[in-house]
Design a protein around this motif. Structure first.
Motif, PDB file in Angstrom:
ATOM      1  N   ALA A  42      -7.445   8.204   4.552  1.00 41.25           N
ATOM      2  CA  ALA A  42      -6.931   6.272   4.189  1.00 41.25           C
ATOM      3  C   ALA A  42      -5.334   6.242   3.350  1.00 41.25           C
ATOM      4  O   ALA A  42      -4.305   6.449   3.934  1.00 41.25           O
ATOM      5  N   VAL A  83      -2.466   9.885   5.184  1.00 43.42           N
ATOM      6  CA  VAL A  83      -2.027   9.219   5.798  1.00 43.42           C
ATOM      7  C   VAL A  83      -1.027   7.771   5.625  1.00 43.42           C
ATOM      8  O   VAL A  83      -0.022   8.534   5.814  1.00 43.42           O
ATOM      9  N   ARG A  84      -2.082   6.847   4.945  1.00 39.41           N
ATOM     10  CA  ARG A  84      -0.688   6.484   4.157  1.00 39.41           C
ATOM     11  C   ARG A  84       0.395   6.415   3.216  1.00 39.41           C
ATOM     12  O   ARG A  84       1.453   6.337   3.983  1.00 39.41           O
ATOM     13  N   GLY A 100       2.842   8.050   5.787  1.00 39.30           N
ATOM     14  CA  GLY A 100       4.159   7.115   6.551  1.00 39.30           C
ATOM     15  C   GLY A 100       4.621   6.848   5.733  1.00 39.30           C
ATOM     16  O   GLY A 100       5.966   6.041   5.588  1.00 39.30           O
ATOM     17  N   ALA A 141      -3.282   0.684  -5.237  1.00 37.42           N
ATOM     18  CA  ALA A 141      -2.072   0.724  -4.262  1.00 37.42           C
ATOM     19  C   ALA A 141      -2.321  -0.483  -4.154  1.00 37.42           C
ATOM     20  O   ALA A 141      -1.229  -0.256  -2.674  1.00 37.42           O
ATOM     21  N   ARG A 178      -3.852  11.736  13.088  1.00 40.17           N
ATOM     22  CA  ARG A 178      -2.338  10.297  12.609  1.00 40.17           C
ATOM     23  C   ARG A 178      -1.365  11.401  12.012  1.00 40.17           C
ATOM     24  O   ARG A 178      -0.297  11.081  12.769  1.00 40.17           O
ATOM     25  N   LEU A 206      -5.742  -1.131   1.851  1.00 39.13           N
ATOM     26  CA  LEU A 206      -4.738  -0.607   2.844  1.00 39.13           C
ATOM     27  C   LEU A 206      -3.580  -0.795   3.526  1.00 39.13           C
ATOM     28  O   LEU A 206      -2.784  -0.537   3.800  1.00 39.13           O
ATOM     29  N   VAL A 233      -7.637   4.221  10.553  1.00 40.75           N
ATOM     30  CA  VAL A 233      -6.774   5.004  10.281  1.00 40.75           C
ATOM     31  C   VAL A 233      -5.691   4.573  10.272  1.00 40.75           C
ATOM     32  O   VAL A 233      -5.357   3.472  10.762  1.00 40.75           O
ATOM     33  N   PRO A 234      -5.008   4.670   9.236  1.00 43.19           N
ATOM     34  CA  PRO A 234      -3.981   4.138   8.886  1.00 43.19           C
ATOM     35  C   PRO A 234      -2.494   4.308  10.348  1.00 43.19           C
ATOM     36  O   PRO A 234      -2.483   5.265  11.369  1.00 43.19           O
ATOM     37  N   PRO A 258       3.811   4.375  10.459  1.00 44.08           N
ATOM     38  CA  PRO A 258       4.701   3.560   9.431  1.00 44.08           C
ATOM     39  C   PRO A 258       5.789   3.134  10.126  1.00 44.08           C
ATOM     40  O   PRO A 258       5.998   1.869   9.942  1.00 44.08           O
TER      41      PRO A 258
END
Lengths: 101, 490, 313, 585, 495
Positions: free
Chosen positions: A81, A84-85, A88, B157, C72, C164, C301-302, C305
């Motif tokens: 996670a 991937v974040r 982004g 985070a 992703r 997150l 999962v993210p 963006p």
């Protein structure tokens, strides 16, 4: 060589190569995979180190390995996670939440 | 049906209650805050009661499932443990109160600051900390470490800017690797000693080489989590990037937990290793940490980074215990523990204060907080007091700790550690001054964006004052510590 | 004997390959197969529970997560995929590290075993435990405390992932039954089976290899399939139901622990009569929670963006 | 009882006056009362029977007051001079804008001067001595002209030097004395490890005030610039305080202080001769008198030195010194006060009268001067000296005579022809003669002459002195004076005959210029040395280091972070572990 | 009886009398001038009363002690022995006047609450230092003093003052840390830190001469910073940027005195002069003090900034105290101790006057002093008295100190010290007399502002000036500092 040497050797190898990859590879996903491999190595060692030839396998390490696997799943999920974040976000993104210069 | 207040109930409860609280906080976003507050009060009460019980009746042991070691897992609360539990509780309450206000959006563009995730994460961390403080079982410690690490990473985070997320990622990966090193050690110990209980390992007559290997692996793994120089790189960005209450708990407690485990390993499981030069090696690393961390703290431009680097330095102090422990057990042990406790309080106070400044001034850059002294007197007072604690200035717990450590160093004839301690505290004073100085400058014409409510000021001040109380009213805790100094007969 | 050696070589080879390859997709696939091969190792050793868990979680869930993550990344940061820069030249330090780990392991390997190992002592007490399967006995009785904290870790993991991803809208279904007929058909058959198996495993766990985690993994797998095939619309990440299900396992387990502390004077010391019921009950709840959590891992999962940042601005 | 009261008053009255002066509202009244400053003291001087003691426990270091033989002599002369001088001041200063301030300093100085004659313990003596010294600065710089300020500077520097030396001596004595009284001083010296040193220090310390060469530098500068009454007091009373200091602090006769003695005598004899020469060549009448004082003090120093050197001769010497002090005080004061009078009228009668005290100084026969010289000589005669002391003294007497001659001649000249100096003449070339101006002068002249003729008879029995009427001594006293007169006449004739000849002149304060240059050099050397500040250098060093290394530190940290992001961190972890492993087994 | 009942609390009360007001004032808004003033004055007066009570008790042979356990084996000991009283009396008395002065001085300026709060804390710390019964307590308050003073030094908030504050802390904290190390070392060696008349080191560790020597060096090095012994004096002149009352506090009451007092304690109650001399430490210290005395005076000569000149004069003067106690023998000690007080009252007067000059007429330099005597006669009169005192002219307090120092030096047969004293007296004269001269004998420049300072600024100066005259003029009176010091000496040497 008897099997109570083979499997530990495998464990050692897995841990070693996993660690090497963890250190060596810059790519996050590989790092994540690498720690999983390390974990597998540790599991092998946990199960096979204490065990003498011929004996059945000790339940306590089994339980530990089970727990270890679950923990690793959680950790891996979080790591992915994050990765991937991170992919982004552009540098300085979200900074304004934090302070305003 | 056993008495609710019997230590045999309190001891497991101190772990279970925050765990339950966390479950509830996960389940319902709406009730999270209330749950957290209640849980905090409960846990604190339990910790205090447990403390009282231990002071009255000596150390308490609880065998999970009534199996007892080595079959099952035991929890053990001695003087050190209850002190840690109580201090954690104090910090816990303050952080909880603080967080009820800190995440409240105050700027038009702030929507969700993730508070509803903060609560469960925080309660899980609390549970993990308590669990670690009372743990006596190697694998149990491993699980606790993971239970500590994951929420901690999430904390980092939580504010969600890229730097924070990157720091969190790095933190997570490094500490997973650390955990695995630790786990490998566990495997070796288990196969070599046939037990996981720390005390039992000591008697198991395990092969020295295997023991050395295991201890090496576990210490290295934990050194990562404790951010011991040169493995500290992840800490400053992570602790500076987290939201203030998160930073407070990370810097104040989480790092210490790892150290506590190392100390337990060396003193309870492998006391013989203190004879080896390995102890001095850890001491040297500690010394380097003290100097390097302090020097870098001096170079920072943001308050939170200054504090974060100071954590690196203060962790270094803790590792000085290893070379001193054999020569001067009493002062070294009490001194280190005392330093740990007071630093936990002070560091939490610092981060909470820094957070309040950040929210109020909109920036924590040293040049932007000019005149904060006049604008936020309470916050600044908290910062000042806690800062002096870091510098080991009387009357503060830090001073007592410094005094004891110096005594240990000088009475054992290892004056060079004394020199390190002295220089360290000088540098600490210097980087504290870095911030204090800014506050006395004439304020810029930069209006406060937000007058912090009492929830943001009181907790910091309370913690700072507690660290002073620790300095004035030091005898009871010290007696408690002295009573539970480990016996190091190899 | 020879088989063992061959197996080990295979596993080792897989590991080596998947860690050194440049292609992420290959690496992920190899990782899954690596997991499966490892499961064989567990079977050879005689750790069937571990084998099951490895298949379900180590290979299954982790593999799925990796695949998902890769997808992703493909969407939002393709440069990351060819950014798999791995220079053999830079392998010196890693090699050093590996060597160290090897040496350490070998030292441990050559060290004498424990004078009095724990296993016999455990095994002779298993009858007194709440489950006849030694592993389950250890998991849910001797070292139940660890398991409790472990659930905590899982909850922590999912909460962290959620944290997150806050502000993310519900993921639109990847597909619907209409445009994936084959998959849909498959799902119609598989899902009920998996559910049955899961229930069986859970119940079996008390006596034979098996238990909540494996079962949970299976359920999660089923769930994932249904999500993928659009049979199941994913919950909004913070919907109360979902959160309750996720938290339930931890809550029940911890509550049980507290209750036993009061009632029996020791943490998770089950009543002499019907300890088995307790275990089953706990296992049942755990299974559901674990399934939910794992499924959430998969789903959550993210997001892209632009969405995320769009949310923030 | 009454005596005690008188004693108390004698010291209290000046204090009261001085204190009152500080209050702005009382100031005018005080200025009027000023001349009564010394009257109680004067009364005491005449009335008080010797060895009268009075102790003031709480005050200072429990002050002791009293009048004894020596004290009484000095008390008398001090009181007399102060009465006359302050009286004189009133009319002398009439036109002066800073009249009041001057009176203030006068009072303070007087308090000090009178007080020091009345106290019986070293510390109090030092107290009043210091008061006098520093207050007198105000008198010296009164006119604020450049010369005055320079004179003041020299005066204060020398004064501080003197005070410091006395302080050192004081330490030496008090450390070993059972108590602070003068009575205890001899015993202190008796147990001293280095009495000679202490004695010398004290000799020099008080020597500054007593104008002992080469510490006399301030005299020739201060006298001309100070208002005449102040000069009279400086030369008359205050330098005698220095002499009293000698007598009080150095127990001559108890033991032999060879070093101090020889120093004193050498310096004394040098002074008598050199000062005479330097003085004769001066152009300012007050400077001439200043030098005369120096040379006279030379006699005293010689005497005192002899006393230090020859314990047996001490009693006689002390007496002689006392006598000398008294008569010089009266005479010198008279000579000074004559100057303003002369500005009023320059009639021959007046000039002759003015010259009379001069003759006394020169030691004309039948005068105390002659007697004192005789006493000196007879005491010295007991010993054999490397140099013909008494001859030298006679030569000095010639010098004195010449000085007086010079004084008279300068006095006779019209003010216009007197080179302008800082000395205050109220800007007018001639004064009208008021009673206040003339009477004090006349009184002093009378006293000095009468005293000069009367004293020998009084004192002779005390110290079985040879009567100054014996032919030998008459002759001995006569020829230097005569010679002096002749020389002076000769000089006068020569000057008439060859007006073109110019007399070479010595700058006032002769060697001062040298000293000042030396001081400047010393300062220019010392100042930079004083600027070294090691501690601060260290601090600055730290800042410098910080400035220099700071950036480097940042770079290092950044570099490490970068490396740690890659494989390096793992390697470090491993290295760490390996070290730890090696260290553990 | 009542007195005895309260007695054990008196030392604590002395501390609280300034601590409590300080803590209250912290929370006071800027505008509450009346209340703040009331608090300050009440506290100051109360302190004086308590001190007076103890003074009475101690002169009648009663000792007051209060203590609080802090660590096993270490307590916070407040003991009022004569030596402690000497210092605490000084600080109490001067605190009152300084408070009055500060109230007048800061009228209408910002951050007054902060100022007075830390001002009170500062005095509390000083009282603590004075009453400390052992080295542990001493260091606690010693460090507290350092930090309590910092806000006062940087009070103005200008970059210059902040820089000065930095220098100040750089010096003093280093000193404090070194001192701490020394104390702990001594503790580790001897196992005790409690003050004993005549010292305990010889008894406890007389054997380890080298070690005790080193420790002595460390201790003194630590204290020398605050006591401004060359070369560790650099902070003092820099700290001049602080407001006048602060300078007064630094120089006369608190900081510098704390250092000097510490040295006295070390020599008097820890090592004992005899033992310190035996191991050759005292002599070295004496020499250092001598050098400082001369050096300070020389530097003072060169300063044109009035406060700088005064600062260097402090550097020189404070070392008299060190010098005195570093010489064996009752009289020298007496001289040192009595100078502790005398220097205080004289120097504070000087700073008050300097403050008045700067505040009323903006005169900050010696070169601007022409005619100051006409412009503010009373201020300059006070200044003159104090200046004469510094020179050591009778009958001022300074003379008394100098006298006993000299006597002590002679009795100990350290003739060189007499030399030092004499030379320093001359140097003092050399840098003070020009000031007096300019003030009284030069005419004010045309257009110079006239007018005396307001009474709040004048009265304190007048009082302290009177004290510095009275302390000398009535030195033989039973209540004078000299007699108090003598009491101490009698205790110690049983004279």
């Amino acid at each position: 060589m008897s099997d109570d040497v083979v499997f530990p050797l495998l464990g050692v190898f897995l841990f070693g190569v996993g660690f090497a990859a963890f250190v060596g590879r810059r790519h996050l996903l590989w790092k994540i995979i690498a720690v999983n491999v390390m974990a597998s190595g540790v599991s092998v060692l946990l199960l096979t180190l204490p065990r003498r030839a011929g004996e059945g396998v000790d339940p306590v390490p089994q339980a530990m390995v089970l727990t270890g696997i679950v923990v690793m799943v959680a950790a891996t999920a979080l790591a992915l996670a994050l990765a991937v974040r991170l992919a982004g976000l552009s540098p300085g993104d979200g900074r304004h939440r934090h302070t305003r210069e | 049906m056993s008495d609710i207040l019997s230590p045999d109930v309190l001891l497991p409860a101190v772990v279970l209650v925050p765990l339950l609280g966390a479950a509830v906080a996960v389940a319902s976003a709406r009730a999270a805050a209330a749950t957290a507050v209640i849980t905090a009060l409960l846990t604190a009460a339990i910790a205090v009661l447990l403390g009282r019980a231990v002071v009255a009746g000596g150390a308490v042991t609880h065998a999970a499932g009534a199996w007892g070691a080595p079959l099952g897992i035991e929890m053990h609360a001695d003087g050190v443990a209850v002190l840690l539990l109580v201090v954690t509780a104090a910090i816990g309450i303050c952080i909880t109160v603080y967080a009820t206000s800190y995440f409240r959006p105050i700027f038009e563009d702030e929507e969700d600051r993730g508070v509803r995730f903060f609560w469960p994460l925080w309660l899980l961390i609390w549970a993990a900390l308590n669990a670690i403080f009372v743990a006596t079982d190697l694998f149990n410690l491993y699980v606790c470490l993971e239970l500590l690490t994951l929420p901690a990473v999430a904390m980092v985070a939580l504010d969600g800017d890229r730097e924070a997320v990157a720091a969190a990622t790095r933190y997570l990966l490094l500490s997973i690797a650390g955990s695995l090193l630790f786990l490998l050690g566990v495997a070796i110990v288990y196969s070599g000693s046939g037990t996981l209980a720390l005390a039992a390992i000591r008697e198991s007559g395990m092969d020295a080489r295997a023991a050395a290997t295991a201890l090496t692996l576990m210490t290295t793994g934990l050194a990562v989590k404790a951010a011991l120089v040169p493995l500290h790189v992840w800490l400053p960005p992570a602790h500076a990037g987290a939201p203030a209450p998160g930073s407070a708990v990370l810097s104040g407690l989480v790092v210490k937990a790892a150290f506590i485990i190392v100390l337990r390993l060396w003193t309870e499981a492998f006391p013989g290793s203190l004879l080896a030069p390995g102890a001095d090696l850890l001491g040297v690393l500690g010394a380097i940490a003290v100097l390097w961390g302090s020097l870098l703290a001096l170079r920072q431009q943001r308050v939170k980074l200054v504090i974060a680097y100071s954590t690196v330095a203060q962790v270094g102090y803790l590792f000085l215990v290893f070379p001193l422990l054999l020569e001067a057990p009493g002062p070294a042990w009490s001194g280190t523990m005392y330093h740990l406790l007071s630093h936990a309080l002070a560091k939490a106070a610092l981060f909470l204060a820094a957070g309040a400044m950040l929210r109020a001034m909109g920036s924590d850059r040293l040049d932007d907080i000019a005149g904060v002294g006049q604008k936020l007197p309470m916050t600044f007072a908290a910062f000042g007091i806690a800062g002096l604690n870091l510098a080991g200035m009387p009357p503060s717990g830090g001073f007592i700790g410094k005094w004891l450590l110096l005594t240990a160093a000088l009475s054992s004839g290892q004056w060079w550690w004394a020199v390190v301690i002295a220089i360290g505290s000088l540098l600490a004073a210097a980087y504290v001054l870095l911030v204090l100085r800014a506050a006395f400058l004439q304020p810029r014409a930069r209006p406060l964006r937000h007058q912090p409510p009492w929830q943001l000021t009181a907790p910091a001040l309370a913690l700072a004052l507690l660290s002073v109380v620790l300095g004035v009213w030091a005898e009871p805790p010290l007696l408690l510590l002295g009573a539970t100094a480990p016996d190091l007969a190899p | 004997m020879a088989f063992d050696v061959a197996l080990c070589v295979l596993v080792a080879g897989l590991a080596l390959r998947l860690l050194t390859t440049r292609d992420l997709f290959e690496a992920v696939i190899l990782f899954v197969s690596f997991g499966l091969a490892l499961a064989l190792v567990w079977v050879r050793i005689g750790a069937v529970d571990v084998a099951l868990a490895e298949v379900a979680l180590g290979a299954g869930v982790t593999g799925a997560l990796l695949v998902n993550a890769r997808r992703r990344l493909e969407q939002k940061a393709p440069e990351w995929l060819e950014a798999a820069h791995y220079r053999p030249a830079a392998a010196v330090l890693p090699a050093l590290c590996g060597a160290f780990a090897g040496v350490a392991g070998l030292v441990a390997l050559t060290a004498p075993r424990a004078v009095q190992p724990l296993a016999p002592r455990i095994l002779e007490r298993v009858p007194d435990a709440a489950a006849t399967n030694p592993v389950t006995a250890v998991l849910l009785d001797f070292r139940a405390y660890d398991t409790l904290l472990e659930i905590g870790v899982l909850v922590a993991g999912i909460t962290a992932v959620w944290a997150l991803e806050r502000g993310r809208p519900a993921v639109p279904p990847a597909a619907t039954a209409e445009d994936e007929p084959v998959l849909a058909e498959l799902v119609r058959w598989i899902v009920p089976l998996t559910v049955m198996t899961a229930i069986y495993l859970t119940w079996l766990g008390a006596y034979e290899p098996g238990g909540a985690f494996q079962a949970g993994a299976l359920l999660a797998g089923a769930g994932v399939l249904m999500l993928a095939s659009g049979f199941l619309r994913p919950y909004a990440p913070h919907s109360p139901v979902l959160r309750t299900v996720v938290a339930a396992g931890l809550f029940v387990f911890a509550a049980a622990a507290l209750a036993t502390v009061f009632a029996e004077g020791a943490l998770l010391r089950y009543p002499a009569a019907g300890g088995y019921v307790w275990v089953l009950a706990i296992e049942a709840v755990l299974t559901v929670s674990i399934a939910a959590i794992l499924a959430e891992f998969f789903v959550d999962v993210p997001s892209a963006p632009q969405q995320a940042s769009g949310e923030q601005r | 009882m009454t005596a005690a009261l008188l004693l108390a008053t004698a010291i209290a009255w000046p204090v009261v006056l001085t204190a009152a002066f500080m209050v702005r509202r009382l100031r005018a009244a005080v200025v009027v009362l000023a001349p009564t400053l010394a009257l109680p003291a004067l009364a005491l001087g005449f009335a008080g029977e010797p060895a009268l003691e009075l102790q003031v426990p709480g005050l200072f270091t429990s002050m002791r007051l009293g009048v004894d033989g020596i004290g009484r002599a000095f008390l008398l002369l001090t009181a007399l001079l102060w009465t006359c001088a302050v009286w004189h001041t009133a009319s002398y200063m009439r036109a002066d804008p800073r009249r009041r301030a001057f009176t203030g300093f006068l009072l303070a100085t007087g308090t000090g001067n009178i007080g020091l004659t009345l106290v019986q313990d070293t510390l109090s003596f030092y107290l009043f001595f210091a008061l006098m010294t520093f207050a007198a600065y105000g008198l010296v710089v009164h006119t604020r002209t450049a010369d005055a300020l320079r004179a003041g500077r020299v005066y204060i520097v020398m004064a501080v030097l003197g005070e410091a030396l006395i302080l050192a001596g004081l330490f030496g004595i008090t450390a070993l004395a059972t108590d602070a009284t003068f009575a205890a001083v001899p015993d202190a010296f008796a147990v001293m490890t280095r009495p000679g040193l202490v004695a010398t220090v004290l000799l020099l310390g008080f020597g500054v005030k007593a104008g002992l060469v080469p510490l006399h530098l301030w005299l020739p500068l201060a006298h001309p610039v100070a208002p005449t009454p102040a000069s009279a007091l400086l030369s008359g009373a205050m330098i005698k305080a220095g002499v009293l200091g000698w007598l009080r602090f150095v127990p001559a006769g108890e033991m032999s202080f060879s070093a101090a003695g020889i120093t004193a005598m050498t310096l004394g004899i040098t002074a008598t001769l050199a000062a005479a020469v330097a003085g004769t060549l001066q152009r300012d009448v007050k400077t001439v008198l200043a030098y005369s004082s120096i040379s006279q003090m030379g006699f005293v120093a010689t005497g005192f030195g002899a006393a230090l050197l020859v314990p047996t001769a001490a009693p006689l010497m002390v007496l002689a010194v006392a006598v000398y002090a008294v008569h010089h005080a009266l005479a010198k004061a008279a000579l000074f006060l004559a100057i303003p009078v002369a500005e009023g009228s320059r009639r021959p009668l007046m000039l002759v009268t003015a010259a009379l005290p001069g003759l006394v100084l020169a030691g004309a026969p039948f005068t105390s001067g002659a007697m004192a010289k005789a006493a000196l000589k007879s005491a010295l005669g007991g010993e054999t000296w490397p140099v013909p002391v008494d001859l030298l003294l006679s030569v000095a007497a010639v010098g004195t005579t010449l000085l007086i001659a010079r004084y008279v001649s300068l006095l006779a000249l019209a003010p216009a022809r007197i080179p302008a100096t800082g000395s205050n003449r109220g800007g007018q070339s001639s004064r009208e003669l008021t009673v206040g101006l003339v009477a004090p002068w006349a009184l002093l002249v009378a006293l000095s002459v009468v005293g000069a003729l009367w004293l020998p008879w009084v004192l002779a029995p005390l110290g079985e002195l040879p009567l100054a009427t014996q032919p030998a001594y008459v002759a001995g006293a006569l020829w230097p004076v005569a010679l002096g007169v002749v020389l002076a006449g000769g000089a006068l004739l020569l000057r008439r005959r060859y007006p073109a000849w110019t007399v070479p002149s010595v700058p006032a304060g002769d060697v001062l210029a040298v000293v000042e240059r030396a001081a400047r050099t010393l300062h220019s050397v010392g100042a930079p040395l004083a600027r070294i500040a090691p501690g601060h250098a260290a601090a600055r060093g730290w800042y410098w280091l910080e400035a220099r290394t700071g950036a480097g530190l940042d770079r290092a940290a950044a570099a490490y972070d970068r490396a740690a992001a890659g494989p390096a961190l793992g390697a470090i972890m491993v290295i760490l572990a390996v070290l730890l492993f090696l260290a553990l087994r | 009886m009542n007195l005895i009942m309260a007695s054990s609390w008196l030392p604590l009360l002395v501390l609280l009398s300034s601590l409590v007001p300080g803590l209250i004032i912290v929370f006071l808004e800027e505008e509450r001038v009346q209340l703040r003033t009331a608090l300050n004055i009440t506290g100051a007066v109360a302190k004086i009363v308590f001190v007076a009570l103890m003074l009475y008790g101690v002169t009648h042979g009663h000792t007051y002690a209060w203590s609080l356990p802090v660590m096993p084996g270490l307590r916070l000991n407040l003991v009022a022995d004569p030596l402690a009283l000497l210092f605490v009396a000084l600080s109490a008395a001067l605190w009152l006047v300084t408070t009055i002065y500060a109230i007048g001085y800061l009228e209408g300026s910002p951050n007054r609450s902060r100022f007075f709060a830390f001002f009170s804390l500062c005095v509390t710390a000083t009282a603590g230092i004075a009453l400390a019964g052992d080295l542990f307590t001493f260091i606690v308050f010693y460090e507290a003093l350092t930090w309590a003073t910092y806000p006062l030094v940087v009070h103005r908030g200008t970059p210059a003052s902040v820089r000065a504050g930095r220098t100040y802390l750089a010096y003093t904290i280093t000193g404090g840390t070194v001192l701490l190390v020394g104390i702990v070392w001594l503790y580790a060696l001897t196992g005790t830190v409690t003050f004993v008349d005549g010292g305990f080191v010889e008894a406890a560790a007389g054997g380890a001469v080298t070690e005790t020597r080193i420790i002595f060096g460390v201790l003194i090095a630590g204290l020398a910073v605050k006591a401004a012994i060359v070369p560790l004096h650099g902070w003092l002149p820099v700290a001049m940027v602080a407001p006048a009352p602060v300078s007064a506090l630094l120089h006369a009451v608190a900081v510098v005195k704390a250092g000097a007092f510490g040295i006295v304690r070390i020599l008097y109650s820890v090592y004992g002069v005899e033992y310190a001399t035996l191991i050759g430490a005292a002599q070295v210290l004496a020499v250092a003090a001598g050098i400082t005395i001369i050096y300070g005076s020389l530097r003072a000569l060169a300063q044109d900034d009035l406060k700088k000149r005064l600062a260097y004069s402090t550097v020189s003067q404070v070392s008299y105290i060190t010098l005195g106690v570093a010489i064996v023998g009752p009289v020298a000690t007496l001289g040192g101790l009595v100078h502790l007080m005398h220097q205080g009252i004289m120097k504070i007067t000087l700073f008050f006057c300097a403050g008045n000059l700067a505040e009323v007429h903006g005169v900050k330099k010696v070169s601007e002093l022409a005619g100051a005597g006409r412009r503010m006669p009373f201020t300059m009169a006070a200044f003159t008295i104090a200046a004469f005192g510094m020179i050591g002219l009778p009958p001022t307090a300074g003379f008394i100190s100098k006298l006993y120092l000299g006597i002590g030096a002679v009795q100990a047969e350290h003739t060189w010290i007499v030399g030092v004293l004499v030379v320093s007296s001359m140097l003092n004269a050399a840098y003070f007399l020009p000031i007096v001269y300019r003030a009284w004998f030069e005419d004010a420049p045309t257009g110079a502002t006239m007018g005396e300072a307001p009474w709040k600024l004048l009265v304190p100066a007048a009082i302290t000036a009177a004290l510095s005259l009275g302390a000398g003029l009535f030195a033989a009176m039973p209540v004078s500092p000299l007699e108090l010091a003598r009491l101490i000496i009698q205790r110690r040497y049983g004279l």
